[in-house]
Design an enzyme around this catalytic site. Structure first.
Site, PDB file in Angstrom:
ATOM      1  N   PRO A 133       0.739  -1.398  -0.239  1.00 25.12           N
ATOM      2  CA  PRO A 133      -0.447  -0.110   0.011  1.00 25.12           C
ATOM      3  C   PRO A 133       0.667   1.341   0.216  1.00 25.12           C
ATOM      4  O   PRO A 133       0.808   2.097   0.148  1.00 25.12           O
ATOM      5  CB  PRO A 133      -0.876  -0.042   1.324  1.00 25.12           C
ATOM      6  N   ASP A 191      10.205  -2.459  -7.980  1.00 24.68           N
ATOM      7  CA  ASP A 191      10.796  -3.003  -8.189  1.00 24.68           C
ATOM      8  C   ASP A 191      11.627  -3.801  -6.358  1.00 24.68           C
ATOM      9  O   ASP A 191      11.695  -4.782  -6.827  1.00 24.68           O
ATOM     10  CB  ASP A 191      13.000  -2.715  -8.439  1.00 24.68           C
TER      11      ASP A 191
END
Ligand SMILES: Nc1ncnc2c1ncn2[C@@H]1O[C@H](COP(=O)(O)OP(=O)(O)OP(=O)(O)O)[C@@H](O)[C@H]1O
Ligand SMILES: CCCCCCCCCCCCC/C=C/[C@@H](O)[C@H](CO)NC(=O)CCCCC
Ligand SMILES: [Ca+2]
Length: 577
Positions: A133, A191
């Site tokens: 989140p 990533d």
């Protein structure tokens, strides 16, 4: 394999008449004019049909069906150009057909569904989804629920969603929890989230196979679960380099149709312990320093890399080191052959057979004895170079990203079992700037006298004798906790190989006090050692051994689709006039 499917009918789309044809691998529909002449044909591979529903179905603003008994709706992948150097955007195409009878409608829906099952056996049915989140602009939840979940629902995919509560939540879940019934794992984030999934899945697979990840000579077991990336981070390099665009809908559609892109992974070891895995960048010198500097300015968001890049460039540093590498077979490919690894890459396809030979195939490139510590095997000879480097980088893929659309190594392959080692020897500041600048264009960054690039299977890096201690003193050295960590990973198996805290942050803090920036310009003493940037995490060790594991994981992707070379693609979609 051509099948017996063949269904051809005259159908209506609105008030236009179409000839619809389902043959073998394709579903196509051709508009027919009043004189029975063919107009435009749209042809969709069955593997790119997302779903078929009876009635007239809308999915926006939410799914609704007008249950007419002679109509059916087909959802499919529709392409459009991303407008850049890179891949194609995918969108959900929709077409509503009206049949002359209900019997014919049912025949079409049944045939299409059977064709889907036959031609798309690898589509996921159940997915485990992790949402960070806090990744990127903190829109992970919104991106998933508004753009991705409706598509999964339409395709009949059930998903178990976990919103992460802390760093490493996803990794730990994958290492410890029951994963039965899942076909793949999806991360919604950047990533860093991808890296968590990568570590969790590789670790879990090796645990179950009884393999020790610490030993670089062990041939690791490829992961059975696919990884899907819904880009929602501030850096989404892995997504960009494997899909070609950073777009949640495109990625969701690749997941739905069960695309499968194998990916090489580099394991990084220190002494007898695994430190981390990397896919996009294992970089020492410039890239390590940029990451360490950027960590101090996280509040700047993605801009921190530009700021840190400028500061580190101005600091004008180079570092002494010994680099040893095991070259890959030069007859197979070269990092300077000016090819690009695109969707359907033949170099990667040919590698699959070599990387996973039949057990009786003794001429295997990767036998179970990866004899990287000796010079006398079929693996080839190690090459050793020593000197001062601006940067030493190893990448398993091109690592293209929006900043550098062709990437760190434009001709690197996603799944050929090799990595590209880029050595940038110490040079004058303008030369190094030229090297960096070329990453942003199509100019060859390797065509410079102080740059070397080698296609490799393994790399070792060490500081010159007598330098290591000095270096650790300057970077703050290993603290008590890090020393304990090293001891733990040396003693234990795969589960302990990762630190339980953000090592990157702490090392960066240590560097903050110990490393004066701009020292190349204004101070007398530059630090003797840099740090390693491993896919955006700082490693706590300088001397490392790394090995490329060919096709260790599989992504729901297909590599970069080159719009210019796709014969059936026009700007709007795959329509053929
Ligand atoms: N609930 C969470 N709270 C804090 N950190 C988390 C949480 N979930 C995941 N993380 C960590 O956040 C890091 C960054 O996440 P991610 O890659 O999704 O976003 P990003 O914005 O691209 O990252 P970065 O800040 O590195 O640019 C990951 O390394 C991950 O371990
Ligand atoms: C004068 C213009 C100079 C422009 C130079 C552009 C060079 C761009 C090369 C980009 C290479 C990206 C490799 C991928 C790295 C990721 O695994 C990692 C995690 O997201 N990102 C970083 O470490 C972020 C660190 C990025 C360092 C630049
Ligand atoms: Ca590779």
């Amino acid at each position: 394999m051509e099948t017996d499917f063949r269904l051809e009918s005259s159908l209506w789309v609105g008030n236009k008449r179409y000839r619809a044809l389902l043959t073998g691998w394709h579903f196509q529909w051709t508009e027919v004019d009043k004189k029975n002449r063919d107009k435009k044909t749209i042809s969709v591979p069955v593997s790119e049909v997302v779903g078929v529903d009876e009635g007239q179905v809308e999915i926006l603003p939410q799914k609704s069906t007008e249950d007419t008994d002679k109509d059916f709706t087909v959802f499919y992948v529709k392409r459009s150009s991303s407008g850049g150097l890179h891949g194609l955007l995918w969108r959900l195409g929709r077409i509503q057909f009206s049949c002359p009878s209900r019997v014919l409608r049912d025949q079409w829906t049944q045939h299409l569904r059977t064709a889907l099952k036959t031609h798309s056996p690898v589509r996921p049915h159940r997915l485990l989804v992790f949402i960070n989140p806090f990744g990127g602009k903190k829109k992970g939840r919104q991106i998933y629920h508004s753009l991705v979940a409706p598509l999964f629902e339409l395709a009949g995919i059930s998903s178990h969603v976990i919103v992460t509560e802390r760093a490493n939540h996803a990794r730990d879940h994958l290492l410890k929890k029951d994963l039965t019934g899942f076909d793949g794992v999806v991360c919604v984030g950047g990533d860093g989230m991808f890296s968590e999934i990568l570590h969790g899945l590789i670790g879990r697979t090796q645990q179950e196979a009884g393999l020790c990840e610490n030993d670089p000579s062990v041939t690791l077991q490829p992961c059975p679960l696919h990884i899907g990336i819904i880009p929602a981070g501030s850096t989404d390099c892995v997504c960009y380099a494997t899909v070609g665009v950073i777009d949640p809908v495109t990625s969701a559609l690749h997941i739905i149709i069960g695309d499968s892109q194998p990916l090489d992974v580099c394991s990084v070891h220190h002494t007898a312990a695994l430190v981390r895995y990397s896919v996009s960048l294992l970089g020492y010198g410039f890239y390590g320093d940029v990451l360490a500097e950027s960590e101090k300015h996280r509040w700047m968001g993605p801009l921190r890399y530009d700021y840190a890049g400028t500061m580190v460039y101005l600091s004008n540093r180079s570092y002494a080191g010994i680099v040893q590498y095991l070259p890959a077979d030069p007859l197979l490919s070269s990092p300077r052959d000016k090819t690009r690894c695109l969707s359907g890459c033949s170099v990667c396809s040919k590698s699959t057979g070599r990387l996973f030979p039949h057990p009786s195939d003794s001429g295997s490139l990767y036998s179970s004895h990866f004899s990287q510590f000796s010079n006398d095997s079929e693996e080839g000879e190690w090459v050793s170079v020593e000197g001062r480097f601006r940067c030493v980088s190893l990448t398993c893929m091109s690592s293209s990203c929006p900043k550098s659309p062709l990437g760190l190594s434009p001709s690197a392959h996603l799944a050929d079992g090799t990595g590209d080692l880029i050595l940038v020897w110490d040079t004058h500041p303008l030369g190094f700037l030229k090297f960096l600048y070329r990453h942003t264009s199509t100019q060859d960054q390797f065509d410079l006298p102080f740059v070397e690039v080698h296609r490799v299977k393994a790399v070792r890096f060490s500081l010159p004798a007598g330098k290591e201690e000095e270096a650790f003193e300057e970077t703050g050295g290993l603290d008590e906790e890090e020393r304990r960590h090293v001891e733990t990973i040396s003693r234990n198996g795969s589960q302990q190989q990762l630190t339980e805290r953000s090592m990157g942050q702490e090392i960066a803090n240590e560097q903050k006090s110990a490393t004066p920036f701009l020292c190349g310009l204004c101070c007398s003493k530059a630090p003797a050692a840099s740090v390693w940037n491993c896919d955006g995490e700082i490693l706590p060790f300088t001397n490392i051994i790394s090995r490329i594991h060919g096709q260790l994981v599989r992504l729901y992707a297909r590599g970069i689709e080159d719009g210019a070379t796709m014969h059936s693609c026009s700007e709007e979609n795959c329509e053929r006039a």
